[in-house]
Motif scaffolding. Structure first.
Motif, PDB file in Angstrom:
ATOM      1  N   GLN A  38       0.823  -1.251   0.034  1.00 12.49           N
ATOM      2  CA  GLN A  38       0.083   0.106  -0.086  1.00 12.49           C
ATOM      3  C   GLN A  38       0.884   1.092  -0.038  1.00 12.49           C
ATOM      4  OE1 GLN A  38      -2.646   0.321   3.281  1.00 12.49           O
ATOM      5  NE2 GLN A  38      -3.933   1.316   2.197  1.00 12.49           N
ATOM      6  N   ARG A  43      -4.443   2.583  -3.236  1.00  8.66           N
ATOM      7  CA  ARG A  43      -4.865   1.365  -2.945  1.00  8.66           C
ATOM      8  C   ARG A  43      -4.293   0.246  -2.703  1.00  8.66           C
ATOM      9  NH1 ARG A  43     -10.760   0.937  -6.159  1.00  8.66           N
ATOM     10  NH2 ARG A  43     -10.875   3.261  -6.375  1.00  8.66           N
TER      11      ARG A  43
ATOM     12  N   TYR B  35     -12.980  -6.229   4.902  1.00 16.07           N
ATOM     13  CA  TYR B  35     -11.688  -6.280   5.925  1.00 16.07           C
ATOM     14  C   TYR B  35     -11.980  -4.844   6.531  1.00 16.07           C
ATOM     15  CZ  TYR B  35      -9.295 -10.211   3.782  1.00 16.07           C
ATOM     16  OH  TYR B  35      -8.931 -11.506   3.117  1.00 16.07           O
ATOM     17  N   PHE B  90     -12.171  -1.732   4.307  1.00 15.13           N
ATOM     18  CA  PHE B  90     -11.914  -1.960   2.773  1.00 15.13           C
ATOM     19  C   PHE B  90     -12.682  -3.285   2.213  1.00 15.13           C
ATOM     20  CE2 PHE B  90      -8.208   0.564   2.100  1.00 15.13           C
ATOM     21  CZ  PHE B  90      -7.398   0.723   3.334  1.00 15.13           C
ATOM     22  N   CYS B  91     -13.024  -2.993   1.175  1.00 16.38           N
ATOM     23  CA  CYS B  91     -13.990  -3.731   0.337  1.00 16.38           C
ATOM     24  C   CYS B  91     -12.985  -4.439  -0.760  1.00 16.38           C
ATOM     25  CB  CYS B  91     -15.029  -3.621  -0.373  1.00 16.38           C
ATOM     26  SG  CYS B  91     -15.932  -4.673  -1.454  1.00 16.38           S
ATOM     27  N   ALA B  92     -13.051  -5.604  -1.042  1.00 10.82           N
ATOM     28  CA  ALA B  92     -11.848  -6.350  -1.882  1.00 10.82           C
ATOM     29  C   ALA B  92     -13.075  -7.283  -3.092  1.00 10.82           C
ATOM     30  CB  ALA B  92     -10.910  -7.033  -1.231  1.00 10.82           C
ATOM     31  N   PHE B 102      -8.542  -4.155  -4.095  1.00 10.29           N
ATOM     32  CA  PHE B 102      -9.224  -3.421  -3.175  1.00 10.29           C
ATOM     33  C   PHE B 102      -9.842  -1.970  -3.452  1.00 10.29           C
ATOM     34  CE2 PHE B 102      -8.031  -5.539   0.903  1.00 10.29           C
ATOM     35  CZ  PHE B 102      -6.902  -6.494   0.329  1.00 10.29           C
TER      36      PHE B 102
END
Lengths: 108, 111
Positions: A38, A43, B35, B90-92, B102
């Motif tokens: 990161q 991202r 997450y 966080f969405c993945a 992500f």
């Protein structure tokens, strides 16, 4: 249970010095290991995976099943390598377990 | 391709309030996950889904609900926010559970 340990919260190196980010894992079967990175204001993204046996941006990582380790290495650090690095593991299913991360700071 | 889109980027809640964090992906990925990222704790899996209509719990599911009515969307609901839920979320998504793509994250503060 699967577990990933990254013992260093912060690693500071000088530009041009070698880098080694440590990752140890605990898993009873055959794991698949990954490194995610990161960069500042970007991202989280995949850096490399052990099954590909590739070098990305000069980084390599070798899976050592005897030592249950997957350390990330680069021979000469560059300023743009400064970032948060996460080691991650899956047993082949749909759960990816991350370590606590190591902040790499490359100083000039 | 927008990839994985999360909204909102920032949110402040009072204890006890409810809200939904939105996540959408346009890559036709079957696998989606949420997450939370906390200092010194890394990323911890909250809930995940392997396809529309299928969800399962991760490492830290308490206080969160999810549903997956479509392949594209995977919202995360906080039913009664608590200060302990202050975090970055966080969405993945991915084709499988391995190479994750992500979202940009949602910074949530619960007062």
């Amino acid at each position: 249970a699967q577990r990933v340990t990254q013992p260093e919260k912060l690693l500071s190196v000088f530009k041009g010095a070698p880098v080694e980010l440590k990752c140890n894992y605990s898993y009873s079967g055959s794991p698949e290991l990954f490194w995610y990175v990161q960069y500042s204001r970007q991202r989280l993204q995949l850096l490399l995976r052990h099954i590909s046996r590739e070098s990305i941006k000069g980084f390599t990582a070798d899976l050592n099943k005897g030592e249950t380790s997957f350390h990330l290495k680069k021979p000469f650090a560059q300023e743009e390598d400064s970032a948060m690095y996460y080691c991650a593991l899956t047993g082949g299913g749909n759960k990816l377990t991350f370590g606590t991360g190591t902040q790499l700071k490359v100083e000039l | 391709n927008a990839g994985v889109t999360q909204t909102p980027k920032f949110q402040v809640l009072k204890t006890g309030q409810s809200m939904t964090l939105q996540c959408a992906q346009d890559m036709n990925h079957e696998y989606m996950s949420w997450y939370r990222q906390d200092p010194g704790m890394g990323l911890r899996l909250i809930h995940y889904s392997v396809g529309a209509g299928i969800t399962d719990q991760g490492e830290v599911p308490n206080g969160y609900n999810v549903s997956r009515s479509t392949t594209e969307d995977f919202p995360l609901r906080l039913l009664s926010a608590a200060p302990s839920q202050t975090s970055v979320y966080f969405c993945a998504s991915s084709w499988s559970g391995e190479k994750l793509f992500f979202g940009s994250g949602t910074q949530l503060s619960v007062l």
